[in-house]
Design a protein around this motif. Structure first.
Motif, PDB file in Angstrom:
ATOM      1  N   PRO A  39       0.833  -1.212   0.000  1.00  0.00           N
ATOM      2  CA  PRO A  39       0.000   0.000   0.000  1.00  0.00           C
ATOM      3  C   PRO A  39       0.863   1.255   0.000  1.00  0.00           C
ATOM      4  O   PRO A  39       1.978   1.257   0.534  1.00  0.00           O
ATOM      5  CB  PRO A  39      -0.779  -0.119   1.313  1.00  0.00           C
ATOM      6  N   ALA A  40       0.333   2.306  -0.584  1.00  0.00           N
ATOM      7  CA  ALA A  40       1.028   3.592  -0.613  1.00  0.00           C
ATOM      8  C   ALA A  40       0.035   4.683  -0.252  1.00  0.00           C
ATOM      9  O   ALA A  40      -1.122   4.642  -0.677  1.00  0.00           O
ATOM     10  CB  ALA A  40       1.640   3.852  -1.984  1.00  0.00           C
ATOM     11  N   LEU A  41       0.500   5.647   0.540  1.00  0.00           N
ATOM     12  CA  LEU A  41      -0.377   6.734   0.965  1.00  0.00           C
ATOM     13  C   LEU A  41      -0.862   7.527  -0.240  1.00  0.00           C
ATOM     14  O   LEU A  41      -0.083   7.970  -1.075  1.00  0.00           O
ATOM     15  CB  LEU A  41       0.357   7.657   1.935  1.00  0.00           C
ATOM     16  N   LEU A  42      -2.188   7.742  -0.290  1.00  0.00           N
ATOM     17  CA  LEU A  42      -2.796   8.482  -1.389  1.00  0.00           C
ATOM     18  C   LEU A  42      -3.148   9.901  -0.957  1.00  0.00           C
ATOM     19  O   LEU A  42      -2.783  10.881  -1.592  1.00  0.00           O
ATOM     20  CB  LEU A  42      -4.063   7.744  -1.848  1.00  0.00           C
ATOM     21  N   ILE A  43      -3.860  10.010   0.137  1.00  0.00           N
ATOM     22  CA  ILE A  43      -4.327  11.305   0.643  1.00  0.00           C
ATOM     23  C   ILE A  43      -4.760  11.091   2.084  1.00  0.00           C
ATOM     24  O   ILE A  43      -5.145   9.978   2.459  1.00  0.00           O
ATOM     25  CB  ILE A  43      -5.491  11.839  -0.232  1.00  0.00           C
ATOM     26  N   ALA A  44      -4.688  12.142   2.895  1.00  0.00           N
ATOM     27  CA  ALA A  44      -5.065  11.999   4.297  1.00  0.00           C
ATOM     28  C   ALA A  44      -5.748  13.282   4.773  1.00  0.00           C
ATOM     29  O   ALA A  44      -5.549  14.360   4.196  1.00  0.00           O
ATOM     30  CB  ALA A  44      -3.842  11.702   5.164  1.00  0.00           C
ATOM     31  N   ILE A  45      -6.529  13.163   5.841  1.00  0.00           N
ATOM     32  CA  ILE A  45      -7.254  14.315   6.366  1.00  0.00           C
ATOM     33  C   ILE A  45      -7.270  14.275   7.886  1.00  0.00           C
ATOM     34  O   ILE A  45      -7.183  13.199   8.488  1.00  0.00           O
ATOM     35  CB  ILE A  45      -8.704  14.341   5.817  1.00  0.00           C
ATOM     36  N   ARG A  46      -7.350  15.449   8.486  1.00  0.00           N
ATOM     37  CA  ARG A  46      -7.561  15.564   9.913  1.00  0.00           C
ATOM     38  C   ARG A  46      -8.982  16.040  10.138  1.00  0.00           C
ATOM     39  O   ARG A  46      -9.578  16.685   9.290  1.00  0.00           O
ATOM     40  CB  ARG A  46      -6.562  16.545  10.523  1.00  0.00           C
ATOM     41  N   PRO A  47      -9.559  15.774  11.315  1.00  0.00           N
ATOM     42  CA  PRO A  47     -10.979  16.081  11.542  1.00  0.00           C
ATOM     43  C   PRO A  47     -11.297  17.555  11.706  1.00  0.00           C
ATOM     44  O   PRO A  47     -12.462  17.915  11.885  1.00  0.00           O
ATOM     45  CB  PRO A  47     -11.301  15.294  12.819  1.00  0.00           C
ATOM     46  N   ASP A  48     -10.299  18.436  11.633  1.00  0.00           N
ATOM     47  CA  ASP A  48     -10.611  19.857  11.766  1.00  0.00           C
ATOM     48  C   ASP A  48     -11.025  20.483  10.439  1.00  0.00           C
ATOM     49  O   ASP A  48     -11.364  21.670  10.390  1.00  0.00           O
ATOM     50  CB  ASP A  48      -9.428  20.616  12.386  1.00  0.00           C
ATOM     51  N   VAL A  49     -11.010  19.685   9.369  1.00  0.00           N
ATOM     52  CA  VAL A  49     -11.511  20.162   8.077  1.00  0.00           C
ATOM     53  C   VAL A  49     -12.525  19.150   7.555  1.00  0.00           C
ATOM     54  O   VAL A  49     -12.478  17.972   7.912  1.00  0.00           O
ATOM     55  CB  VAL A  49     -10.387  20.358   7.042  1.00  0.00           C
ATOM     56  N   SER A  50     -13.442  19.600   6.726  1.00  0.00           N
ATOM     57  CA  SER A  50     -14.491  18.709   6.227  1.00  0.00           C
ATOM     58  C   SER A  50     -14.173  18.137   4.847  1.00  0.00           C
ATOM     59  O   SER A  50     -14.831  17.198   4.404  1.00  0.00           O
ATOM     60  CB  SER A  50     -15.820  19.449   6.164  1.00  0.00           C
ATOM     61  N   GLU A  51     -13.158  18.698   4.194  1.00  0.00           N
ATOM     62  CA  GLU A  51     -12.836  18.212   2.860  1.00  0.00           C
ATOM     63  C   GLU A  51     -11.381  18.517   2.536  1.00  0.00           C
ATOM     64  O   GLU A  51     -10.838  19.558   2.920  1.00  0.00           O
ATOM     65  CB  GLU A  51     -13.744  18.882   1.817  1.00  0.00           C
ATOM     66  N   LYS A  52     -10.766  17.597   1.808  1.00  0.00           N
ATOM     67  CA  LYS A  52      -9.411  17.823   1.319  1.00  0.00           C
ATOM     68  C   LYS A  52      -9.330  17.280  -0.093  1.00  0.00           C
ATOM     69  O   LYS A  52      -9.777  16.159  -0.354  1.00  0.00           O
ATOM     70  CB  LYS A  52      -8.375  17.141   2.209  1.00  0.00           C
ATOM     71  N   LYS A  53      -8.764  18.079  -0.979  1.00  0.00           N
ATOM     72  CA  LYS A  53      -8.708  17.699  -2.379  1.00  0.00           C
ATOM     73  C   LYS A  53      -7.269  17.719  -2.864  1.00  0.00           C
ATOM     74  O   LYS A  53      -6.527  18.659  -2.608  1.00  0.00           O
ATOM     75  CB  LYS A  53      -9.558  18.666  -3.213  1.00  0.00           C
ATOM     76  N   GLU A  54      -6.899  16.665  -3.582  1.00  0.00           N
ATOM     77  CA  GLU A  54      -5.591  16.605  -4.213  1.00  0.00           C
ATOM     78  C   GLU A  54      -5.790  16.033  -5.611  1.00  0.00           C
ATOM     79  O   GLU A  54      -5.993  14.827  -5.788  1.00  0.00           O
ATOM     80  CB  GLU A  54      -4.619  15.737  -3.402  1.00  0.00           C
ATOM     81  N   GLY A  55      -5.787  16.928  -6.585  1.00  0.00           N
ATOM     82  CA  GLY A  55      -6.015  16.487  -7.958  1.00  0.00           C
ATOM     83  C   GLY A  55      -7.410  15.926  -8.125  1.00  0.00           C
ATOM     84  O   GLY A  55      -8.401  16.573  -7.783  1.00  0.00           O
ATOM     85  N   ARG A  56      -7.501  14.700  -8.611  1.00  0.00           N
ATOM     86  CA  ARG A  56      -8.820  14.083  -8.820  1.00  0.00           C
ATOM     87  C   ARG A  56      -9.354  13.386  -7.565  1.00  0.00           C
ATOM     88  O   ARG A  56     -10.462  12.850  -7.582  1.00  0.00           O
ATOM     89  CB  ARG A  56      -8.719  13.070  -9.964  1.00  0.00           C
ATOM     90  N   PHE A  57      -8.568  13.385  -6.506  1.00  0.00           N
ATOM     91  CA  PHE A  57      -8.927  12.659  -5.280  1.00  0.00           C
ATOM     92  C   PHE A  57      -9.385  13.640  -4.197  1.00  0.00           C
ATOM     93  O   PHE A  57      -8.708  14.623  -3.928  1.00  0.00           O
ATOM     94  CB  PHE A  57      -7.737  11.836  -4.777  1.00  0.00           C
ATOM     95  N   THR A  58     -10.534  13.337  -3.593  1.00  0.00           N
ATOM     96  CA  THR A  58     -11.084  14.185  -2.533  1.00  0.00           C
ATOM     97  C   THR A  58     -11.528  13.322  -1.367  1.00  0.00           C
ATOM     98  O   THR A  58     -12.162  12.281  -1.565  1.00  0.00           O
ATOM     99  CB  THR A  58     -12.298  14.985  -3.047  1.00  0.00           C
ATOM    100  N   ILE A  59     -11.177  13.760  -0.168  1.00  0.00           N
ATOM    101  CA  ILE A  59     -11.720  13.131   1.034  1.00  0.00           C
ATOM    102  C   ILE A  59     -12.793  14.062   1.583  1.00  0.00           C
ATOM    103  O   ILE A  59     -12.557  15.261   1.772  1.00  0.00           O
ATOM    104  CB  ILE A  59     -10.662  12.930   2.126  1.00  0.00           C
ATOM    105  N   SER A  60     -13.965  13.489   1.856  1.00  0.00           N
ATOM    106  CA  SER A  60     -15.012  14.218   2.564  1.00  0.00           C
ATOM    107  C   SER A  60     -15.124  13.636   3.959  1.00  0.00           C
ATOM    108  O   SER A  60     -15.131  12.405   4.117  1.00  0.00           O
ATOM    109  CB  SER A  60     -16.353  14.083   1.829  1.00  0.00           C
TER     110      SER A  60
END
Lengths: 116, 117
Positions: B44-65
């Motif tokens: 496995p390789a890290l793709l994207i990560a988020i902390r709970p102080d934000v509701s969304e993080k976007k990197e290129g075509r990848f978004t965490i909600s």
């Protein structure tokens, strides 16, 4: 940099045999981990090490032992292999723990182990 | 006890479509939520990560909600491409256990994504 390397890539054991999996990292990371990956179960932590000479149990440690004699190497041992230990084993390493997101776990390519 | 539940187990999307993978967690002490991507025969390789102080993080075509109140987070892959075909794992970690300094990652069970051309 090679990153995290694992040897061997594949191995078949008979029940009761022993073996050692070797993990090596060249990123000067303090933390190293051993996981096993089984279908439908994600990755589960077996043992980990926070530094040379220190190891600790993870989520599924039974049947495994580890050693960290050198900072760059982390060995996983199976003393008496059982069919339930058939799995893909991944080693990972990371920098020392810091603020959330300040570290990333880097994984090796895995070792596929079959115990018959 | 599965602390991070991931769905669906597998997903087939047409090229150009949106892939959505969902995860739910139970432990409110979790404060770091990464997504890992794994290609066959690789680690496995890290793709994207988020902390709970934000509701969304976007990197290129990848978004965490991220929805803290619902204890759920999801990965959206926009304009999905055949090269995105892989297994995706969500994970979570919490403040280090006292005295260990270790941040353990708890993984979801994985989603096998297939993007058809």
């Amino acid at each position: 940099n090679a990153g995290v390397t694992q040897t061997p890539k594949f191995r078949v054991l008979k029940t009761g045999q022993s073996m050692t999996l070797l993990c090596a990292q060249d990123m000067n990371h303090e933390y190293m981990y051993w996981y096993r990956q089984d279908p439908g179960m994600g990755l589960r932590l077996i043992h980990y090490s926070v530094g040379e000479g220190t190891t600790a149990k993870g989520e599924v440690p039974d049947g495994y032992n580890v050693s960290r004699l050198k900072k760059q190497n982390f060995l996983l041992g199976l003393e008496s292999a059982a069919p339930s230990q058939t799995s893909v084993y991944f080693c990972a390493s990371s920098r020392t723990s810091g603020r959330a997101g300040a570290y990333e776990q880097y994984f090796g390519p895995g070792t596929r182990l079959t115990v018959t | 006890q599965q602390q991070v539940k991931q769905s669906p187990q597998s997903l087939i999307v047409q090229k150009g479509g949106i892939s959505i993978i969902n995860c739910a967690y139970e432990n409110t002490a979790f404060d770091y939520f990464p997504w890992y991507q794994q290609f066959p025969g690789k680690g496995p390789a890290l793709l994207i990560a988020i902390r709970p102080d934000v509701s969304e993080k976007k990197e290129g075509r990848f978004t965490i909600s991220f929805n803290k109140s619902a204890k759920q987070f999801s990965l959206h892959i926009m304009d999905s491409q055949p090269g995105d075909s892989a297994t995706y794992f969500c994970a979570a970690s919490r403040v280090p256990t006292a005295g260990t300094g270790r941040r353990a990652l708890t993984f979801g069970s994985g989603t096998r994504l297939q993007v058809q051309p």
